[in-house]
Design an enzyme around this catalytic site. Sequence first.
Site, PDB file in Angstrom:
ATOM      1  N   GLN A   1     -43.029 -35.646  -4.395  1.00  0.00           N
ATOM      2  CA  GLN A   1     -43.232 -36.648  -5.569  1.00  0.00           C
ATOM      3  C   GLN A   1     -44.504 -38.374  -5.453  1.00  0.00           C
ATOM      4  OE1 GLN A   1     -39.387 -39.180  -5.561  1.00  0.00           O
ATOM      5  NE2 GLN A   1     -37.952 -36.880  -5.489  1.00  0.00           N
ATOM      6  N   CYS A   2     -45.825 -37.960  -4.572  1.00  0.00           N
ATOM      7  CA  CYS A   2     -46.667 -37.939  -4.763  1.00  0.00           C
ATOM      8  C   CYS A   2     -47.816 -37.540  -5.313  1.00  0.00           C
ATOM      9  CB  CYS A   2     -47.625 -37.697  -3.035  1.00  0.00           C
ATOM     10  SG  CYS A   2     -49.458 -38.736  -3.051  1.00  0.00           S
ATOM     11  N   GLY A   3     -48.945 -38.781  -5.720  1.00  0.00           N
ATOM     12  CA  GLY A   3     -50.097 -38.192  -7.274  1.00  0.00           C
ATOM     13  C   GLY A   3     -51.073 -36.771  -5.714  1.00  0.00           C
TER      14      GLY A   3
ATOM     15  N   THR B   1     -49.943 -34.462  -4.430  1.00  0.00           N
ATOM     16  CA  THR B   1     -48.683 -33.255  -4.202  1.00  0.00           C
ATOM     17  C   THR B   1     -49.225 -31.875  -4.245  1.00  0.00           C
ATOM     18  OG1 THR B   1     -46.749 -34.741  -3.842  1.00  0.00           O
ATOM     19  CG2 THR B   1     -46.174 -32.257  -4.220  1.00  0.00           C
TER      20      THR B   1
END
Length: 163
Positions: free
Chosen positions: A39-41, A43
């Site tokens: 759920q990371c930018g 990803t």
Amino acid sequence: MNEAINNVYEHSVNDAQGNKVSLSQYQGKVLLIVNTASQCGFTPQYKELEALHQTYHDKGLVILAFPCNQFGGQEPAADSDIQQFCEINFGVSFPVMSKILVNGPEAAPLFSYLKDQARGVLNTRAIKWNFTKFLINKQGQVIARYAPKTKPTSMSNAIAALL
């Protein structure tokens, strides 16, 4: 007393099913070790990591992803759900290992070793965010540490030089 660890191959980790895996099975290979989150930018870097895997795997590159929930709680899922997410959304076919800690007193020994071998900006030891990458040569030595914002495909020349 622990004997000094001389290379990455002396470590063991857990795969996504919780089985112990010795990194010695990768001796003679170039490794790219990455702490990841779903759920990371950053990803979408999974797609570029898979492209590197497709390009260089047959030449001796092994990419190992280690999900971590220490940065903004961006990897809350269970290992089986992480595997499914990576396969469905990014076609990941390289190993995604069991979720670990990369910082603090409970950090996985592998990541403690990596951080000792390759410091970050301003000589910091701690990993600052998801998708920090460590490039390892065929002898198991840490060659470089790359920031989360470094695009995996920009590492192609460094990887090719080690292969």
